[in-house]
Write a protein that holds these residues in place. Sequence first.
Motif, PDB file in Angstrom:
ATOM      1  N   SER A  82       0.829  -1.212   0.000  1.00 24.86           N
ATOM      2  CA  SER A  82       0.000   0.000   0.000  1.00 24.86           C
ATOM      3  C   SER A  82       0.856   1.252   0.000  1.00 24.86           C
ATOM      4  O   SER A  82       1.977   1.251   0.497  1.00 24.86           O
ATOM      5  CB  SER A  82      -0.864   0.039   1.262  1.00 24.86           C
ATOM      6  N   THR A  83       0.269   2.307  -0.516  1.00 24.24           N
ATOM      7  CA  THR A  83       0.916   3.611  -0.450  1.00 24.24           C
ATOM      8  C   THR A  83      -0.156   4.642  -0.151  1.00 24.24           C
ATOM      9  O   THR A  83      -1.343   4.314  -0.096  1.00 24.24           O
ATOM     10  CB  THR A  83       1.563   3.996  -1.801  1.00 24.24           C
ATOM     11  N   ALA A  84       0.278   5.866   0.011  1.00 21.99           N
ATOM     12  CA  ALA A  84      -0.699   6.933   0.223  1.00 21.99           C
ATOM     13  C   ALA A  84      -1.571   7.098  -1.019  1.00 21.99           C
ATOM     14  O   ALA A  84      -2.681   7.602  -0.948  1.00 21.99           O
ATOM     15  CB  ALA A  84       0.014   8.242   0.550  1.00 21.99           C
ATOM     16  N   GLU A  85      -1.071   6.643  -2.153  1.00 17.33           N
ATOM     17  CA  GLU A  85      -1.821   6.806  -3.398  1.00 17.33           C
ATOM     18  C   GLU A  85      -2.683   5.599  -3.721  1.00 17.33           C
ATOM     19  O   GLU A  85      -3.532   5.664  -4.615  1.00 17.33           O
ATOM     20  CB  GLU A  85      -0.873   7.039  -4.578  1.00 17.33           C
ATOM     21  N   MET A  86      -2.423   4.461  -3.095  1.00 18.52           N
ATOM     22  CA  MET A  86      -3.205   3.268  -3.397  1.00 18.52           C
ATOM     23  C   MET A  86      -3.341   2.402  -2.151  1.00 18.52           C
ATOM     24  O   MET A  86      -2.352   1.987  -1.569  1.00 18.52           O
ATOM     25  CB  MET A  86      -2.516   2.467  -4.518  1.00 18.52           C
ATOM     26  N   ARG A  87      -4.589   2.167  -1.782  1.00 18.59           N
ATOM     27  CA  ARG A  87      -4.868   1.324  -0.615  1.00 18.59           C
ATOM     28  C   ARG A  87      -5.674   0.130  -1.095  1.00 18.59           C
ATOM     29  O   ARG A  87      -6.482   0.255  -2.001  1.00 18.59           O
ATOM     30  CB  ARG A  87      -5.660   2.105   0.426  1.00 18.59           C
ATOM     31  N   TYR A  88      -5.463  -1.002  -0.475  1.00 17.12           N
ATOM     32  CA  TYR A  88      -6.065  -2.233  -0.968  1.00 17.12           C
ATOM     33  C   TYR A  88      -7.044  -2.822   0.035  1.00 17.12           C
ATOM     34  O   TYR A  88      -6.860  -2.734   1.248  1.00 17.12           O
ATOM     35  CB  TYR A  88      -4.964  -3.264  -1.265  1.00 17.12           C
ATOM     36  N   LEU A  89      -8.076  -3.440  -0.523  1.00 18.06           N
ATOM     37  CA  LEU A  89      -9.043  -4.186   0.268  1.00 18.06           C
ATOM     38  C   LEU A  89      -9.147  -5.565  -0.375  1.00 18.06           C
ATOM     39  O   LEU A  89      -9.352  -5.674  -1.588  1.00 18.06           O
ATOM     40  CB  LEU A  89     -10.414  -3.497   0.228  1.00 18.06           C
ATOM     41  N   VAL A  90      -8.986  -6.599   0.436  1.00 20.08           N
ATOM     42  CA  VAL A  90      -9.083  -7.956  -0.099  1.00 20.08           C
ATOM     43  C   VAL A  90     -10.546  -8.391  -0.093  1.00 20.08           C
ATOM     44  O   VAL A  90     -11.242  -8.231   0.912  1.00 20.08           O
ATOM     45  CB  VAL A  90      -8.232  -8.940   0.729  1.00 20.08           C
ATOM     46  N   LEU A  91     -10.987  -8.906  -1.216  1.00 21.22           N
ATOM     47  CA  LEU A  91     -12.316  -9.526  -1.303  1.00 21.22           C
ATOM     48  C   LEU A  91     -12.118 -11.020  -1.060  1.00 21.22           C
ATOM     49  O   LEU A  91     -11.636 -11.740  -1.938  1.00 21.22           O
ATOM     50  CB  LEU A  91     -12.924  -9.267  -2.690  1.00 21.22           C
ATOM     51  N   PRO A  92     -12.444 -11.480   0.158  1.00 18.11           N
ATOM     52  CA  PRO A  92     -12.203 -12.897   0.463  1.00 18.11           C
ATOM     53  C   PRO A  92     -13.151 -13.794  -0.321  1.00 18.11           C
ATOM     54  O   PRO A  92     -14.167 -13.339  -0.848  1.00 18.11           O
ATOM     55  CB  PRO A  92     -12.508 -13.003   1.972  1.00 18.11           C
ATOM     56  N   MET A  93     -12.814 -15.079  -0.378  1.00 17.36           N
ATOM     57  CA  MET A  93     -13.732 -16.028  -1.013  1.00 17.36           C
ATOM     58  C   MET A  93     -14.932 -16.221  -0.086  1.00 17.36           C
ATOM     59  O   MET A  93     -14.788 -16.284   1.134  1.00 17.36           O
ATOM     60  CB  MET A  93     -13.019 -17.368  -1.241  1.00 17.36           C
ATOM     61  N   ARG A  94     -16.089 -16.335  -0.683  1.00 16.49           N
ATOM     62  CA  ARG A  94     -17.297 -16.565   0.115  1.00 16.49           C
ATOM     63  C   ARG A  94     -17.238 -17.970   0.698  1.00 16.49           C
ATOM     64  O   ARG A  94     -17.000 -18.950  -0.027  1.00 16.49           O
ATOM     65  CB  ARG A  94     -18.530 -16.409  -0.786  1.00 16.49           C
ATOM     66  N   PRO A  95     -17.438 -18.088   2.022  1.00 16.83           N
ATOM     67  CA  PRO A  95     -17.298 -19.412   2.638  1.00 16.83           C
ATOM     68  C   PRO A  95     -18.365 -20.385   2.148  1.00 16.83           C
ATOM     69  O   PRO A  95     -19.486 -19.987   1.802  1.00 16.83           O
ATOM     70  CB  PRO A  95     -17.489 -19.132   4.140  1.00 16.83           C
ATOM     71  N   GLU A  96     -18.002 -21.633   2.137  1.00 16.94           N
ATOM     72  CA  GLU A  96     -18.978 -22.669   1.796  1.00 16.94           C
ATOM     73  C   GLU A  96     -20.048 -22.729   2.880  1.00 16.94           C
ATOM     74  O   GLU A  96     -19.794 -22.405   4.040  1.00 16.94           O
ATOM     75  CB  GLU A  96     -18.273 -24.032   1.693  1.00 16.94           C
ATOM     76  N   GLY A  97     -21.210 -23.153   2.477  1.00 19.95           N
ATOM     77  CA  GLY A  97     -22.298 -23.283   3.450  1.00 19.95           C
ATOM     78  C   GLY A  97     -23.041 -21.984   3.698  1.00 19.95           C
ATOM     79  O   GLY A  97     -23.819 -21.874   4.637  1.00 19.95           O
ATOM     80  N   THR A  98     -22.775 -20.977   2.863  1.00 18.14           N
ATOM     81  CA  THR A  98     -23.457 -19.697   3.062  1.00 18.14           C
ATOM     82  C   THR A  98     -24.448 -19.395   1.942  1.00 18.14           C
ATOM     83  O   THR A  98     -24.952 -18.281   1.839  1.00 18.14           O
ATOM     84  CB  THR A  98     -22.437 -18.537   3.132  1.00 18.14           C
ATOM     85  N   GLU A  99     -24.691 -20.407   1.123  1.00 17.46           N
ATOM     86  CA  GLU A  99     -25.625 -20.218   0.025  1.00 17.46           C
ATOM     87  C   GLU A  99     -26.990 -19.811   0.591  1.00 17.46           C
ATOM     88  O   GLU A  99     -27.447 -20.358   1.592  1.00 17.46           O
ATOM     89  CB  GLU A  99     -25.780 -21.516  -0.788  1.00 17.46           C
ATOM     90  N   GLY A 100     -27.588 -18.847  -0.040  1.00 23.79           N
ATOM     91  CA  GLY A 100     -28.920 -18.417   0.410  1.00 23.79           C
ATOM     92  C   GLY A 100     -28.888 -17.406   1.536  1.00 23.79           C
ATOM     93  O   GLY A 100     -29.930 -16.889   1.926  1.00 23.79           O
TER      94      GLY A 100
END
Length: 208
Positions: free
Chosen positions: A164-182
Amino acid sequence: MPHDHAHDPDHAHAVLPSEPALRVKALETLLTEKGLVDPAALDEIIDSYQDKIGPKNGAKVIARAWTDPAFKAALLADGTAAVSEMGFYGRQGEHVTVVENTPEVHNMVVCTLCSCYPWPLLGIPPAWYKSDAYRARAVREPRAVLAEFGVTLLPTQKVRVWDSTAEMRYLVLPMRPEGTEGMSAAELAPLVSRDAMVGTGIARGPKP
Ligand code: FE
């Protein structure tokens, strides 16, 4: 990747000596005595980032991305615009890039020079994120660091570390856990931890 730190005053902690809490207290006392700051206003700012904003905003973004494909596409295409549209913008929240975890790639975020972090989404960075050890080791031996955080990667997953820098910050999009359908976005958000959005954790499945 360039790490051009145009540091603003929020990054003063990067040059603080090893007893930052004491120094901060001393500064706060001095500034208060001189009438330059109002301690109540300071407390409100801290409370806002630590507890109210905290990582809950980021979790709402992730849960929405899991349940709304159009939003997810917009989020990955232009993170800053997509999170701003949800009302999450401001100081230290400019230039947000969202990186998606997949069965092939696990993303992990660090700021090797100091502690750049998407405040409006995750709140104030935890102490470990600012530590010399994390900043150095996340790049050098990310798998070892992840193991210490209890993250076991799939054999197929490569690790990608984002600086990361002051010009670019990151957010991780995690994988959706199994068993959360619906499950709805509101039900999913509590499964998204701060660490999962920094990449030092994964989103947990629902409790049985
Ligand atoms: Fe930084």
